[in-house]
Design a protein around this motif. Structure first.
Motif, PDB file in Angstrom:
ATOM      1  N   LYS A 261       0.831  -1.192   0.000  1.00 47.77           N
ATOM      2  CA  LYS A 261       0.000   0.000   0.000  1.00 47.77           C
ATOM      3  C   LYS A 261       0.872   1.251   0.000  1.00 47.77           C
ATOM      4  N   GLN A 262       0.568   2.191  -0.915  1.00 48.14           N
ATOM      5  CA  GLN A 262       1.302   3.446  -0.942  1.00 48.14           C
ATOM      6  C   GLN A 262       0.833   4.335   0.207  1.00 48.14           C
ATOM      7  N   VAL A 263       1.767   4.737   1.081  1.00 48.15           N
ATOM      8  CA  VAL A 263       1.391   5.503   2.273  1.00 48.15           C
ATOM      9  C   VAL A 263       1.777   6.974   2.155  1.00 48.15           C
ATOM     10  N   ALA A 264       2.661   7.323   1.230  1.00 44.28           N
ATOM     11  CA  ALA A 264       3.042   8.724   1.032  1.00 44.28           C
ATOM     12  C   ALA A 264       3.736   8.874  -0.307  1.00 44.28           C
ATOM     13  N   GLN A 265       3.592  10.056  -0.892  1.00 42.32           N
ATOM     14  CA  GLN A 265       4.201  10.316  -2.194  1.00 42.32           C
ATOM     15  C   GLN A 265       4.470  11.809  -2.327  1.00 42.32           C
ATOM     16  N   ILE A 266       5.546  12.156  -3.024  1.00 42.89           N
ATOM     17  CA  ILE A 266       5.850  13.547  -3.330  1.00 42.89           C
ATOM     18  C   ILE A 266       6.354  13.620  -4.758  1.00 42.89           C
ATOM     19  N   GLN A 267       5.961  14.688  -5.458  1.00 41.13           N
ATOM     20  CA  GLN A 267       6.472  14.957  -6.793  1.00 41.13           C
ATOM     21  C   GLN A 267       7.269  16.234  -6.731  1.00 41.13           C
ATOM     22  N   SER A 268       8.516  16.200  -7.212  1.00 42.17           N
ATOM     23  CA  SER A 268       9.369  17.373  -7.124  1.00 42.17           C
ATOM     24  C   SER A 268      10.448  17.299  -8.182  1.00 42.17           C
ATOM     25  N   TYR A 269      10.911  18.473  -8.602  1.00 39.96           N
ATOM     26  CA  TYR A 269      12.076  18.525  -9.493  1.00 39.96           C
ATOM     27  C   TYR A 269      13.330  18.283  -8.671  1.00 39.96           C
ATOM     28  N   LEU A 270      14.149  17.332  -9.078  1.00 40.56           N
ATOM     29  CA  LEU A 270      15.380  17.008  -8.378  1.00 40.56           C
ATOM     30  C   LEU A 270      16.573  17.489  -9.199  1.00 40.56           C
ATOM     31  N   GLU A 271      17.318  18.451  -8.649  1.00 40.44           N
ATOM     32  CA  GLU A 271      18.503  18.928  -9.338  1.00 40.44           C
ATOM     33  C   GLU A 271      19.532  17.811  -9.456  1.00 40.44           C
ATOM     34  N   ASN A 272      20.468  17.976 -10.377  1.00 38.31           N
ATOM     35  CA  ASN A 272      21.452  16.930 -10.651  1.00 38.31           C
ATOM     36  C   ASN A 272      22.573  16.970  -9.608  1.00 38.31           C
ATOM     37  N   CYS A 273      22.225  16.641  -8.366  1.00 43.01           N
ATOM     38  CA  CYS A 273      23.201  16.596  -7.276  1.00 43.01           C
ATOM     39  C   CYS A 273      22.563  15.832  -6.117  1.00 43.01           C
TER      40      CYS A 273
ATOM     41  N   VAL B   7      12.503   6.019  -5.524  1.00 43.13           N
ATOM     42  CA  VAL B   7      12.685   7.298  -6.217  1.00 43.13           C
ATOM     43  C   VAL B   7      12.678   7.012  -7.716  1.00 43.13           C
ATOM     44  N   LYS B   8      11.732   7.632  -8.425  1.00 41.52           N
ATOM     45  CA  LYS B   8      11.558   7.354  -9.856  1.00 41.52           C
ATOM     46  C   LYS B   8      11.749   8.619 -10.666  1.00 41.52           C
ATOM     47  N   GLY B   9      12.440   8.481 -11.775  1.00 37.42           N
ATOM     48  CA  GLY B   9      12.581   9.551 -12.754  1.00 37.42           C
ATOM     49  C   GLY B   9      12.235   9.031 -14.130  1.00 37.42           C
ATOM     50  N   SER B  10      12.417   9.879 -15.127  1.00 36.91           N
ATOM     51  CA  SER B  10      12.051   9.466 -16.484  1.00 36.91           C
ATOM     52  C   SER B  10      12.929   8.343 -17.005  1.00 36.91           C
ATOM     53  N   SER B  11      14.167   8.254 -16.472  1.00 34.23           N
ATOM     54  CA  SER B  11      15.088   7.233 -16.994  1.00 34.23           C
ATOM     55  C   SER B  11      15.788   6.464 -15.885  1.00 34.23           C
ATOM     56  N   TYR B  12      15.262   6.505 -14.664  1.00 29.42           N
ATOM     57  CA  TYR B  12      15.927   5.786 -13.574  1.00 29.42           C
ATOM     58  C   TYR B  12      14.927   5.471 -12.477  1.00 29.42           C
ATOM     59  N   GLN B  13      15.311   4.512 -11.637  1.00 27.77           N
ATOM     60  CA  GLN B  13      14.540   4.184 -10.448  1.00 27.77           C
ATOM     61  C   GLN B  13      15.478   3.604  -9.404  1.00 27.77           C
ATOM     62  N   TYR B  14      15.400   4.129  -8.176  1.00 26.67           N
ATOM     63  CA  TYR B  14      16.184   3.614  -7.066  1.00 26.67           C
ATOM     64  C   TYR B  14      15.230   3.193  -5.952  1.00 26.67           C
ATOM     65  N   SER B  15      15.522   2.063  -5.330  1.00 31.66           N
ATOM     66  CA  SER B  15      14.654   1.572  -4.264  1.00 31.66           C
ATOM     67  C   SER B  15      15.493   1.097  -3.079  1.00 31.66           C
ATOM     68  N   GLY B  16      14.899   1.174  -1.899  1.00 26.70           N
ATOM     69  CA  GLY B  16      15.577   0.687  -0.711  1.00 26.70           C
ATOM     70  C   GLY B  16      14.572   0.392   0.384  1.00 26.70           C
ATOM     71  N   LYS B  17      15.026  -0.259   1.440  1.00 24.12           N
ATOM     72  CA  LYS B  17      14.169  -0.602   2.564  1.00 24.12           C
ATOM     73  C   LYS B  17      14.455   0.325   3.744  1.00 24.12           C
ATOM     74  N   LEU B  18      13.430   0.643   4.496  1.00 25.58           N
ATOM     75  CA  LEU B  18      13.556   1.496   5.670  1.00 25.58           C
ATOM     76  C   LEU B  18      12.889   0.817   6.854  1.00 25.58           C
ATOM     77  N   LEU B  19      13.678   0.500   7.886  1.00 19.08           N
ATOM     78  CA  LEU B  19      13.144  -0.098   9.106  1.00 19.08           C
ATOM     79  C   LEU B  19      12.922   1.018  10.107  1.00 19.08           C
ATOM     80  N   CYS B  20      11.705   1.166  10.597  1.00 23.07           N
ATOM     81  CA  CYS B  20      11.340   2.276  11.476  1.00 23.07           C
ATOM     82  C   CYS B  20      10.820   1.743  12.806  1.00 23.07           C
TER      83      CYS B  20
END
Length: 350
Positions: free
Chosen positions: A5-17, A35-48
């Motif tokens: 289930k998607q619990v949060a989302q943000i759309q933003s311009y990410l500078e190249n840094c 984290v998804k872009g037009s030509s990339y996707q990075y994923s990771g796990k977060l234990l809280c």
């Protein structure tokens, strides 16, 4: 969340840094961050382990420009927020504050509401590398091993590689190397310096502070044996022994040592090289790393087991005192050895 289930989302311009974002409002559990872009996707796990019952938020804080070892924030002001963390009276808390290129760590056992004030102190070498620092009592220590290749006036220190070349050095030789002559060890463990290089012509000191800048950045001192003893005594008296005792002998190795980079193979209770007493591991923020050492004959004691730091105090004409610990120890030790050996350096100021 782990149910998909998607619990949060943000759309933003990410500078190249490098980007910094804040996640808040998460409850206890395991989450997937993507984290998804037009030509990339990075994923990771977060234990809280949070206990928040508020709205889950993702906030973009600032982009951070990184050039080599230099970090420049395009916006040094973050977003004010309140974060609830599980806490029991008597817990020792470690706070790390960052402002621009400066990072300071302090520890405290708060008994009531209080304001934590960070003292951001410049600790920048001639190579323009800025070191994080940690406040311990009245002392401010570097929280990394020194890695500079120049003195603060710009004079280069001789890089000496090869066992034969190192064995030809004398007690007056100002030289440094990387463990195993491998540049990859620079960023992790820092450099190994001869005593002459660490002192840069200064006389032996037993004072506190030592008054010896040596190879340290401007405003910082190579610690004398007395400076190291002050650190040891403060930590023992303030409950940093792994067993909670506040009397000698010191058992502060685990509280000084980084939680990574060590050979975790020790069977001895309370030693650096195991994961027992998790609350005391690196409780000081000193983040000691096992940079190993270089013998006067040129061979290395490999990184991963031993940490050895020069003092500004000599034993005699050919030997000087150093402080050390290793993966099998629960304490910080004191000894002397050849000035031609190569040891790590931590700098201090008051």
């Amino acid at each position: 969340d782990m149910n998909g289930k998607q619990v949060a989302q943000i759309q933003s311009y990410l500078e190249n840094c490098l980007q910094e974002l804040r996640l808040s409002g998460l409850k206890n559990g395991l989450y997937l961050v993507s984290v998804k872009g037009s030509s990339y996707q990075y994923s990771g796990k977060l234990l809280c382990n949070g206990k928040s019952s508020g709205t889950i938020r993702i906030e973009k804080i600032r982009p951070v420009q990184v050039t080599g070892d230099k970090i420049k924030e395009t916006d040094s002001k973050g977003v004010q927020t309140t974060i609830d963390m599980p806490y029991t009276n008597g817990d020792r808390l470690k706070f790390t504050g960052t402002s621009g290129i400066y990072t300071t760590t302090i520890t405290d056992i708060p008994a009531s509401d209080k304001t934590i004030t960070f003292n951001f102190v410049s600790c920048t070498d001639f190579d323009n590398y800025n070191y994080p620092v940690v406040q311990i009592g009245t002392q401010m220590w570097m929280a990394e091993n020194l890695k500079t290749t120049h003195y603060s006036d710009g004079t280069a220190i001789d890089l000496v590689a090869g066992d034969f070349n190192w064995s030809a050095l004398t007690v007056l030789s100002k030289a440094y190397c990387w463990n195993s002559d491998d540049l990859l060890n620079k960023d992790i463990y820092g450099a190994l310096y001869t005593w002459a290089a660490a002192m840069n012509g200064a006389a032996s000191s037993t004072h506190m502070p030592s008054g010896v800048q040596g190879v340290c950045p401007t405003g910082w001192n190579l610690p004398s044996s007395a400076d190291w003893l002050k650190l040891e005594e403060y930590l023992v008296l303030n409950g940093y022994n792994f067993d909670g005792t506040t009397i000698a002998p010191n058992r502060i190795g685990k509280a000084l040592a980084s939680t990574t980079g060590w050979d975790f193979s020790s069977a001895y209770a309370g030693s650096i090289g195991n994961t027992d007493y998790p609350a005391i591991r690196n409780a000081t923020g000193f983040s000691a790393l096992p940079g190993g050492m270089r013998f006067s004959a040129g061979s290395f004691l490999a990184a991963g087991r031993y940490a050895r730091w020069w003092t500004a105090t000599e034993y005699d004409a050919t030997n000087a005192f150093y402080r050390y610990t290793n993966t099998d120890y629960d304490h910080l030790s004191n000894d002397n050895y050849s000035k031609v050996s190569g040891n790590s350096v931590r700098c201090v100021k008051y």
